[in-house]
Design a protein around this motif. Structure first.
Motif, PDB file in Angstrom:
ATOM      1  N   CYS A 207      17.495 -31.078  43.726  1.00  0.00           N
ATOM      2  CA  CYS A 207      16.220 -31.765  43.508  1.00  0.00           C
ATOM      3  C   CYS A 207      15.240 -30.779  42.896  1.00  0.00           C
ATOM      4  O   CYS A 207      15.026 -29.693  43.453  1.00  0.00           O
ATOM      5  CB  CYS A 207      15.688 -32.298  44.839  1.00  0.00           C
ATOM      6  SG  CYS A 207      13.980 -32.866  44.779  1.00  0.00           S
ATOM      7  N   PRO A 208      14.637 -31.104  41.742  1.00  0.00           N
ATOM      8  CA  PRO A 208      13.745 -30.141  41.084  1.00  0.00           C
ATOM      9  C   PRO A 208      12.457 -29.883  41.866  1.00  0.00           C
ATOM     10  O   PRO A 208      11.846 -28.821  41.722  1.00  0.00           O
ATOM     11  CB  PRO A 208      13.452 -30.803  39.731  1.00  0.00           C
ATOM     12  CG  PRO A 208      13.673 -32.264  39.963  1.00  0.00           C
ATOM     13  CD  PRO A 208      14.770 -32.357  40.970  1.00  0.00           C
TER      14      PRO A 208
ATOM     15  N   ASP B 274      10.349 -36.438  47.252  1.00  0.00           N
ATOM     16  CA  ASP B 274      11.169 -36.975  46.161  1.00  0.00           C
ATOM     17  C   ASP B 274      12.602 -37.266  46.604  1.00  0.00           C
ATOM     18  O   ASP B 274      13.140 -38.343  46.343  1.00  0.00           O
ATOM     19  CB  ASP B 274      11.170 -36.009  44.976  1.00  0.00           C
ATOM     20  CG  ASP B 274       9.878 -36.094  44.173  1.00  0.00           C
ATOM     21  OD1 ASP B 274       9.102 -37.041  44.427  1.00  0.00           O
ATOM     22  OD2 ASP B 274       9.643 -35.223  43.319  1.00  0.00           O
ATOM     23  N   CYS B 275      13.242 -36.285  47.261  1.00  0.00           N
ATOM     24  CA  CYS B 275      14.637 -36.487  47.681  1.00  0.00           C
ATOM     25  C   CYS B 275      14.742 -36.906  49.140  1.00  0.00           C
ATOM     26  O   CYS B 275      15.847 -37.144  49.639  1.00  0.00           O
ATOM     27  CB  CYS B 275      15.460 -35.221  47.445  1.00  0.00           C
ATOM     28  SG  CYS B 275      15.009 -33.824  48.521  1.00  0.00           S
TER      29      CYS B 275
ATOM     30  N   LYS C  16      19.226 -34.533  43.267  1.00  0.00           N
ATOM     31  CA  LYS C  16      18.583 -35.457  42.333  1.00  0.00           C
ATOM     32  C   LYS C  16      19.054 -36.883  42.605  1.00  0.00           C
ATOM     33  O   LYS C  16      20.148 -37.110  43.123  1.00  0.00           O
ATOM     34  CB  LYS C  16      18.952 -35.089  40.888  1.00  0.00           C
ATOM     35  CG  LYS C  16      18.520 -33.725  40.412  1.00  0.00           C
ATOM     36  CD  LYS C  16      19.059 -33.483  39.002  1.00  0.00           C
ATOM     37  CE  LYS C  16      18.661 -32.116  38.480  1.00  0.00           C
ATOM     38  NZ  LYS C  16      19.244 -31.855  37.135  1.00  0.00           N
ATOM     39  N   ASP C  17      18.231 -37.831  42.161  1.00  0.00           N
ATOM     40  CA  ASP C  17      18.596 -39.235  42.358  1.00  0.00           C
ATOM     41  C   ASP C  17      19.901 -39.591  41.664  1.00  0.00           C
ATOM     42  O   ASP C  17      20.743 -40.314  42.215  1.00  0.00           O
ATOM     43  CB  ASP C  17      17.475 -40.154  41.838  1.00  0.00           C
ATOM     44  CG  ASP C  17      16.314 -40.240  42.803  1.00  0.00           C
ATOM     45  OD1 ASP C  17      16.500 -39.871  43.981  1.00  0.00           O
ATOM     46  OD2 ASP C  17      15.218 -40.651  42.381  1.00  0.00           O
ATOM     47  N   GLU C  18      20.098 -39.082  40.433  1.00  0.00           N
ATOM     48  CA  GLU C  18      21.313 -39.439  39.700  1.00  0.00           C
ATOM     49  C   GLU C  18      22.570 -38.910  40.380  1.00  0.00           C
ATOM     50  O   GLU C  18      23.649 -39.494  40.262  1.00  0.00           O
ATOM     51  CB  GLU C  18      21.259 -38.941  38.256  1.00  0.00           C
ATOM     52  CG  GLU C  18      21.005 -37.437  38.095  1.00  0.00           C
ATOM     53  CD  GLU C  18      19.536 -37.117  37.878  1.00  0.00           C
ATOM     54  OE1 GLU C  18      19.254 -36.191  37.102  1.00  0.00           O
ATOM     55  OE2 GLU C  18      18.690 -37.799  38.489  1.00  0.00           O
TER      56      GLU C  18
END
Length: 752
Positions: A554-555, A579-580, A586-588
């Motif tokens: 996750c960035p 975000d995560c 990451k979401d993807e």
């Protein structure tokens, strides 16, 4: 003032809204299986909040330079007192750290010699091996000299042309080796042992102005001759080895020897400091003595100026002796101390304190202690309590639990199945409570009656390191052998001699595992590379996407799952990444699944759940190792920094269980284990032996001693009074041995 420390709604780690009232001025012992939440209550909640609030009393300038603590997850913590923590973290292992420097006794001894010794070398710093004014100039105060091993570098039976120089970069044929084979002043075909003294000196040191012709792919050139010793020292001794590759460092290590410094003979000090004497003894003579002997020597000093200084040293030394470490010497390097010895030395400075109303917190202080020495530990804890302090102890030992005024039992199990208070009361009530701890306290130690037959023997002959006295002993193969004895009797030294004689041995010692917020059980046992490859193969994505330390992270939180904000002098703030949502990826990446599970789902699995999920042979073998050491409740993605000491010890053991027909040497594997976990450990050791391995365990735990096929008992005491094998044989025969502290306590345990 309240008579209790009150905790309400504690949720740190696996705690489930724990509410407790802990009596002040009493000895309270926290029990429960490893991972049940004991340390989360005592250390992560009480100790952290006490130290955090104490730091708030300082100015902003000072607070900015103090350790920072985040407020624990709890509704309220009331009526705390300042906390002093004695944890299990290893003491400093630097080569300049000794028992004397760690306990500050050496500082007092230095003052004594600077004021009372004759002839005086100067102020106290003149007697410090860590100060340029006092250290030996040749070894820089280390007491050891590292130099070339000429017996390995030079084969004197050969000539230079025939390969007398065996150090690969300087061998005949290399451009550096031509320096010696092409020199006009050396006969390249004469064996080195036949060189004259002048020729040998020239080979090693050369002579100003000497030249030699060297040939290479670029042609021929004339250069200055450089002696073999001069070149080796310039390239490898006078440079920072850390800047070289690991391959080069390993190569150099094969041709180096580490010995006693010839200038100071291991004393670390320069000639002026070693010339100073008190009653005929140098400061090195004093630091080499056992603490118990040094006390007697210092008490003989009657000079009116020196007597108060000597008295301060004696008071500190008597505290060391009182906790059972009188066999140590002040020059003993801290890196050579066992975990139990280091743990007790941490407490020495607190014994002389006149502070009251404090909270002393100990993390398994009985670690590394023989049952004989646990009694001394108990006296220490009671002395601290009786001075008006609150003493909190996380402990598994029966004898320590029996001393408690109040017991808090955590459980009922570990991990997600723990985090609750299952019992509060007295030790007697705990034994009748029916909890897992209570049931274990109520059982008797049973000595193994039928033992395995040895298939052979491994010998240690003439061992004389440290306090071992020319010990020769056979370790039977194909059985479980326990090496036991009181602290300082020579157990660990004997085990080290065994592994030195048999370097193929698999050693599981007490050294700490590398831990960080990014290391997890999955990475430590070595399954993550395979797991990433499985996800890459099944989804068609790159394997790096399935690592929160690589391109899949996750960035926002950089794969940490949390965001920590440093607020300078104020308490830091840690929040779950929005975000995560703490899942690190990451979401993807989270949309890529195998059998309906994302990589984050897998890391949230327990080791037991993962064992059912994966069918890969290698992954399952490593997960079964976690199961064998009783760690199926750990999640694969749990940071190793959150594991208890017992869990870290077992996860290290899990990585070494896949071998067969080898020698296993385990150093105190019961460290941090609950009594019920010891049963699982014994079952594991049995499986290792039944698989064809030889297992040697250095251990004090009487259940392990009683379960052995063969016992090697060292003693009769510690230090100079130890170092002898006083018994070898079966546990049943050990019961009848007079003069053995192990036998004495084993008799009590089996009759209890």
């Amino acid at each position: 003032m309240s008579d209790f420390i009150t905790i309400t709604g504690a949720r740190e780690n696996n705690l489930k809204d724990v509410t407790l009232r802990i009596p002040k001025g009493r000895l309270t012992v926290f029990t429960g299986v490893s991972g049940s939440g004991k340390s989360s209550v005592v250390f992560d909640t009480i100790a952290v909040e006490s130290q955090r609030q104490l730091n708030e009393t300082f100015t902003w300038f000072v607070r900015n330079r103090l350790p920072k603590y985040e407020r624990p997850h709890a509704e309220t913590l009331e009526d705390l007192s300042p906390a002093i923590v004695v944890d299990q973290r290893p003491i400093g292992g630097h080569s300049r750290s000794t028992v004397g420097t760690m306990t500050d006794v050496y500082s007092v001894i230095r003052v004594l010699f600077s004021r009372h010794g004759t002839p005086s070398a100067g102020p106290a710093t003149a007697y410090s091996f860590n100060d340029p004014s006092g250290m030996c100039p040749q070894c820089d105060g280390l007491g050891r000299a590292v130099g070339p091993d000429w017996d390995r570098i030079l084969d004197e039976e050969r000539s230079l042309a025939d390969g007398a120089v065996r150090f690969p970069p300087f061998t005949a044929g290399t451009w550096q080796g031509q320096t010696y084979t092409n020199s006009d002043e050396l006969d390249p075909h004469k064996p080195v042992r036949r060189f004259t003294a002048a020729e040998r000196e020239f080979l090693l040191r050369g002579r100003p102005g000497s030249k030699v012709t060297i040939s290479g792919s670029g042609g021929t050139w004339i250069t200055d001759y450089e002696g073999l010793a001069d070149r080796f020292e310039r390239l490898y001794l006078k440079r920072d080895l850390s800047s070289m590759s690991q391959k080069t460092r390993d190569l150099i290590g094969q041709f180096m020897v580490d010995g006693v410094c010839p200038a100071c003979r291991g004393a670390r000090l320069n000639a002026a400091a070693l010339a100073t004497r008190i009653n005929g003894r140098t400061i090195a003579d004093c630091t080499r003595m056992q603490v118990s002997d040094l006390i007697t020597v210092l008490k003989e000093i009657d000079d009116p100026v020196a007597r108060p200084i000597a008295g301060a040293a004696v008071a500190a030394l008597e505290r060391i002796d009182a906790i059972g470490l009188g066999y140590l010497s002040l020059d003993r390097e801290t890196a050579t101390l066992s975990g139990g010895e280091g743990q007790r030395l941490k407490t020495v400075r607190h014994l002389g304190s006149s502070l009251t109303g404090m909270t002393y917190i100990f993390d398994e202080p009985s670690v590394g202690l023989h049952p004989r020495d646990v009694g001394r530990l108990g006296d220490l804890l009671l002395r601290l309590r009786d001075k008006g302090n609150t003493v909190l102890v996380v402990e598994h030992d029966r004898d320590v639990i029996a001393l408690a005024d109040h017991v808090v039992d955590m459980g009922p199990r570990a991990g997600a199945d723990g985090g609750r208070v299952v019992f509060e009361g007295t030790p007697d009530s705990l034994a009748a409570s029916g909890t897992l701890t209570g049931r274990c306290l109520g059982r008797r130690t049973a000595v193994k009656e039928t033992v395995r037959e040895a298939t052979g023997g491994l010998w240690v002959k003439g061992a004389d390191r440290h306090n071992l006295r020319d010990v020769t002993v056979e370790f039977p193969t194909g059985v479980l052998t326990v090496v036991t004895g009181v602290a300082g009797s020579g157990k660990s030294t004997l085990a080290a001699e065994l592994t030195r004689a048999h370097p193929e041995a698999v050693v599981v010692d007490q050294s700490s595992i590398g831990i960080s917020g990014r290391s997890t059980p999955a990475t430590y046992v070595g399954i993550m590379d395979t797991v990433r490859k499985i996800f890459a193969r099944e989804t068609g994505a790159e394997a790096g996407l399935f690592s929160f330390n690589s391109s899949g992270a996750c960035p926002t939180c950089e794969g940490r799952g949390i965001i920590s904000t440093d607020l300078a002098f104020m308490d830091p703030v840690t929040m779950t990444c929005h975000d995560c949502e703490g899942r690190r990826f990451k979401d993807e990446v989270l949309h890529l699944t195998v059998d309906g599970r994302s990589i984050a789902d897998v890391l949230e699995m327990t080791a037991g759940q993962a064992l059912d999920f994966f069918d890969d042979t290698g992954v399952r073998r490593r997960l079964r190792a976690l199961r064998d050491v009783g760690l199926t409740y750990l999640t694969l993605g749990q940071p190793l920094s959150t594991l208890s000491g017992g869990e870290r010890q077992r996860i290290k053991l899990a990585t070494r269980l896949h071998l067969t027909e080898v020698l296993y040497v385990l150093d105190e594997p019961t460290t941090g284990l609950h009594l019920s976990d010891v049963d699982a450990l014994l079952a594991l050791l049995d499986r290792l032996v039944d698989a064809g391995n030889t297992v040697v365990v250095v251990e004090h735990h009487l259940d392990v001693v009683a379960h052995a096929d063969w016992v090697v008992d060292l003693g009769p005491d510690g230090g100079r009074d130890g170092g002898e094998v006083i018994f070898t044989g079966t546990p049943r025969r050990l019961l009848d041995v007079p003069g053995s502290f192990t036998a004495e306590h084993l008799r009590r345990a089996t009759a209890w």
